[in-house]
Design a protein around this motif. Structure first.
Motif, mmCIF file in Angstrom:
data_model
loop_
_atom_site.group_PDB
_atom_site.id
_atom_site.type_symbol
_atom_site.label_atom_id
_atom_site.label_comp_id
_atom_site.label_asym_id
_atom_site.label_seq_id
_atom_site.Cartn_x
_atom_site.Cartn_y
_atom_site.Cartn_z
ATOM 1 N N ASP A 184 42.574 -22.327 39.043
ATOM 2 C CA ASP A 184 41.974 -21.065 38.622
ATOM 3 C C ASP A 184 43.018 -19.993 38.346
ATOM 4 N N LEU A 185 42.765 -19.248 37.272
ATOM 5 C CA LEU A 185 43.502 -18.033 36.939
ATOM 6 C C LEU A 185 42.483 -16.901 36.845
ATOM 7 N N PHE A 186 42.872 -15.718 37.288
ATOM 8 C CA PHE A 186 41.959 -14.574 37.299
ATOM 9 C C PHE A 186 42.599 -13.438 36.510
ATOM 10 N N TRP A 187 41.892 -12.987 35.476
ATOM 11 C CA TRP A 187 42.487 -12.113 34.466
ATOM 12 C C TRP A 187 41.640 -10.853 34.318
ATOM 13 N N ILE A 188 42.233 -9.704 34.596
ATOM 14 C CA ILE A 188 41.552 -8.413 34.471
ATOM 15 C C ILE A 188 42.134 -7.664 33.279
ATOM 16 N N LYS A 189 41.246 -7.164 32.420
ATOM 17 C CA LYS A 189 41.669 -6.472 31.210
ATOM 18 C C LYS A 189 41.133 -5.042 31.194
ATOM 19 N N ASN A 190 41.774 -4.221 30.373
ATOM 20 C CA ASN A 190 41.320 -2.846 30.117
ATOM 21 C C ASN A 190 41.198 -2.011 31.391
ATOM 22 N N ILE A 191 42.241 -2.061 32.205
ATOM 23 C CA ILE A 191 42.308 -1.183 33.373
ATOM 24 C C ILE A 191 42.542 0.245 32.874
ATOM 25 N N PRO A 192 41.793 1.216 33.342
ATOM 26 C CA PRO A 192 41.996 2.585 32.850
ATOM 27 C C PRO A 192 43.364 3.126 33.245
ATOM 28 N N ASP A 193 43.871 4.051 32.437
ATOM 29 C CA ASP A 193 45.182 4.634 32.731
ATOM 30 C C ASP A 193 45.202 5.279 34.111
ATOM 31 N N ASN A 194 44.103 5.919 34.484
ATOM 32 C CA ASN A 194 43.971 6.435 35.851
ATOM 33 C C ASN A 194 43.106 5.450 36.629
ATOM 34 N N PRO A 195 43.715 4.601 37.453
ATOM 35 C CA PRO A 195 42.954 3.518 38.083
ATOM 36 C C PRO A 195 42.251 3.905 39.372
ATOM 37 N N GLU A 227 36.331 -7.417 32.339
ATOM 38 C CA GLU A 227 36.811 -6.054 32.153
ATOM 39 C C GLU A 227 36.912 -5.367 33.514
ATOM 40 N N ALA A 228 37.883 -4.498 33.653
ATOM 41 C CA ALA A 228 38.003 -3.732 34.894
ATOM 42 C C ALA A 228 36.735 -2.920 35.116
ATOM 43 N N GLY A 229 36.221 -2.961 36.330
ATOM 44 C CA GLY A 229 35.055 -2.171 36.695
ATOM 45 C C GLY A 229 33.740 -2.907 36.643
ATOM 46 N N ASN A 230 33.709 -4.100 36.052
ATOM 47 C CA ASN A 230 32.439 -4.826 35.966
ATOM 48 C C ASN A 230 31.872 -5.164 37.340
ATOM 49 N N PHE A 231 32.747 -5.298 38.325
ATOM 50 C CA PHE A 231 32.282 -5.681 39.662
ATOM 51 C C PHE A 231 31.390 -4.615 40.290
ATOM 52 N N LEU A 232 31.478 -3.382 39.794
ATOM 53 C CA LEU A 232 30.678 -2.312 40.392
ATOM 54 C C LEU A 232 29.190 -2.619 40.320
ATOM 55 N N HIS A 233 28.804 -3.449 39.354
ATOM 56 C CA HIS A 233 27.394 -3.809 39.229
ATOM 57 C C HIS A 233 26.962 -4.800 40.303
ATOM 58 N N GLN A 234 27.906 -5.280 41.114
ATOM 59 C CA GLN A 234 27.570 -6.212 42.186
ATOM 60 C C GLN A 234 27.372 -5.514 43.526
ATOM 61 N N ILE A 235 27.656 -4.227 43.589
ATOM 62 C CA ILE A 235 27.518 -3.504 44.844
ATOM 63 C C ILE A 235 26.042 -3.441 45.233
ATOM 64 N N LYS A 236 25.762 -3.741 46.477
ATOM 65 C CA LYS A 236 24.387 -3.733 46.962
ATOM 66 C C LYS A 236 24.216 -2.688 48.057
ATOM 67 N N MET A 237 22.989 -2.184 48.163
ATOM 68 C CA MET A 237 22.679 -1.256 49.248
ATOM 69 C C MET A 237 21.685 -1.916 50.193
ATOM 70 N N SER A 238 21.663 -1.421 51.406
ATOM 71 C CA SER A 238 20.743 -1.949 52.406
ATOM 72 C C SER A 238 20.306 -0.814 53.316
ATOM 73 N N VAL A 239 19.134 -0.983 53.925
ATOM 74 C CA VAL A 239 18.628 0.007 54.863
ATOM 75 C C VAL A 239 18.280 -0.711 56.161
ATOM 76 N N PHE A 240 18.674 -0.093 57.276
ATOM 77 C CA PHE A 240 18.428 -0.705 58.583
ATOM 78 C C PHE A 240 17.931 0.352 59.561
ATOM 79 N N PRO A 241 16.860 0.066 60.285
ATOM 80 C CA PRO A 241 15.985 -1.098 60.102
ATOM 81 C C PRO A 241 15.188 -0.974 58.811
#
Length: 526
Positions: free
Chosen positions: A52-63, A419-433
């Motif tokens: 496996d190779l992991f390739w991130i593209k289009n990182i913003p100038d201010n990361p 693309e850089a930032g796509n992972f943000l769509h994987q963030i999940k929220m939870s409420v307890f209880p």
């Protein structure tokens, strides 16, 4: 997430079932000998390679993208999430976290060495904004990090972790490869983190000191075959002996990890041609050990391979291609550099260097000497590949290393990209209880009760959220907020008859993958 085409191939063959006697008879008759002689030394029978190779593209100038944690780097975080998508987890932990798993790379008590390029400055050294993000991620270990992070480099007598080397520049000004040129590696340690768990160690002053196998005090180098490796004591008192591990007084512990972070660039003409993960990592040797001439460059590939397979295998190699010095070794002047805003990582350094040269460095100016099939590169890359595989490969599951055989065959590389930032769509929220029960006695005066719940996210991001109830008698305060929050749920039984009532509170967050989440309210009046 977008994935590069998987070019890996798998060849399955049915194997005849021979008895030992039949096998010997066939061997004597020359029938099975072609199956044996086909495997050269260092080759492995078994399943085909798919590294496996992991390739991130289009990182913003201010990361730096997260006000709640201003050291987090969007490119680095995107890389770690892309790795996790394929099962390579950054944290070794049983705690629930998308980046964590029981076979992950970094444990809470590891001593983590980060090998940077600090022999040069400007864009010839590793991007310190990237290192800043990497350090923060290690410190944010879900189990709480109580090890040590050490930035290391051997500049062979001209290195500077302050990014102020005068070699080849004629001045000693601080010029880090960062959005703010003041942010050298030492600046990160002393001013950004100010944390005893984060330190640095420049190996240049000890590169001429050679010690024996029983010396666990002196900072210096040990020889192994025709290479050498450092042994030193860190700021927190950890005794690092690179090939053996961490000295504990009577033996070694294995919780020493190394992350290799080279900057991708042109190196020279007629030598290695390029610098990527292997050439960068071989810089850990001491050129004072008597083999410098051999390494420049007849023994380059052998040295690279031997350092990786027989001294210490990096748990991860991350190629910094944010700024690529396509026509200078020193990263100066600016006209010799190109802002590519990419990262590329793998546990296979051979495949990594091949891919980085072909698909990042070479396309910048189409310099044929930067293509991995150019004879000057192909020779040492092949030599490194052969010695690594001949010595058994890299696989070490106890340290999270899953790659066995390395390869420079593109058909055996599996490149994942996003693309850089796509992972943000994987963030999940939870409420307890997630369920609250309220009980009221019909004859009592108390008609309002409240309980608390906690809203959290799988990452500490300042995401906006709001809550809506489907029932007038079930209320929530506050009705909106930012990031993780304590919320109060109120049940108002005024005007309700005896019986059981069920209501739902919907909590919305456009940035969370699982929005909305539900908080159930149950009221029982008797």
């Amino acid at each position: 997430m977008k994935k590069e085409k998987n070019r890996s191939t798998r060849h399955e063959r049915s194997s005849p079932e021979w008895t030992r006697r039949e096998f010997i008879r066939l061997l004597a008759g020359g029938i099975v000998s072609p199956l044996i002689t086909r495997l050269r030394p260092g080759e492995f029978p078994g399943p085909a390679i798919s590294n496996d190779l992991f390739w991130i593209k289009n990182i913003p100038d201010n990361p730096f993208y997260n006000p709640a944690n201003p050291n987090l780097h969007l490119g680095l975080d995107s890389l770690l999430y892309l790795m996790a998508d394929s099962g390579l987890k950054f944290y070794r932990s049983e705690t629930y976290h998308y980046l964590a798993g029981p076979q992950g790379l970094i444990s809470r008590d590891d001593v983590v060495l980060i090998k940077v390029n600090a022999q040069w400055k400007y864009r010839g050294c590793t991007n310190s904004d990237l290192i800043r993000g990497l350090i923060q991620r290690i410190l944010d270990h879900p189990d709480g990090f109580n090890g040590e992070i050490v930035i290391i480099e051997n500049g062979q007598g001209r290195g500077s972790l302050a990014c102020n080397t005068s070699a080849a520049y004629g001045d000693a000004t601080v010029r880090a490869n960062a959005n703010d040129e003041r942010h050298s590696f030492i600046y990160l340690v002393d001013h950004i983190f100010c944390d005893p768990r984060v330190s640095y160690f420049l190996l240049d002053p000890i590169m001429g000191i050679f010690i024996g196998p029983d010396d666990h005090v002196t900072n210096g180098y040990r020889r192994y075959e025709n290479v050498s490796y450092p042994c030193f004591t860190t700021a927190l008192g950890h005794r690092v002996e690179l090939r053996e591990g961490l000295w504990q007084g009577k033996g070694y512990s294995s919780n020493l990890k190394l992350i290799n972070v080279p900057v991708l660039k042109h190196h020279d003409t007629g030598g290695s041609e390029i610098t990527a993960s292997l050439k960068h990592f071989y810089g850990l040797v001491s050129m004072a050990d008597g083999y410098s001439s051999y390494r420049h460059y007849a023994g380059l590939g052998e040295t690279c391979g031997k350092m990786v397979v027989s001294v210490i295998t990096p748990v991860l190699n991350i190629i910094d291609a944010i700024w690529v010095s396509h026509s200078s070794l020193t990263g100066y002047p600016a006209s010799t550099t190109f802002r590519a805003n990419q990262l590329l990582a793998s546990q296979d350094p051979v495949a990594l260097d091949y891919w980085a040269a072909k698909y990042i460095l070479f396309p910048i100016d189409n310099n044929s000497r930067h293509h991995p099939d150019f004879p000057g590169i192909e020779k040492w890359l092949s030599a490194a590949c052969e010695i690594i595989n001949a010595r058994g490969g890299l696989k070490d599951l106890a340290r999270g290393i899953v790659v066995e055989r390395v390869t420079k065959n593109e058909a055996e590389m599996n490149a994942h990209s996003t693309e850089a930032g796509n992972f943000l769509h994987q963030i999940k929220m939870s409420v307890f209880p997630s369920e609250l029960s309220f009980v009221f006695a019909g004859s009592r005066a108390i008609r309002i009760k409240e309980k608390e719940a906690f809203l959290s996210f799988s990452e500490n991001f300042p995401f906006r959220w709001w809550a809506e109830s489907d029932s007038d008698w079930l209320l929530v305060e506050p009705a909106s907020g930012i990031g993780k929050s304590r919320i109060i749920v109120r049940a108002n039984a005024s005007g309700l008859d005896r019986g059981r009532y069920r209501g739902l509170i919907y909590i919305y967050c456009p940035d969370a993958a699982n929005s909305p989440v539900l908080l159930k309210g149950d009221v029982n009046i008797f």
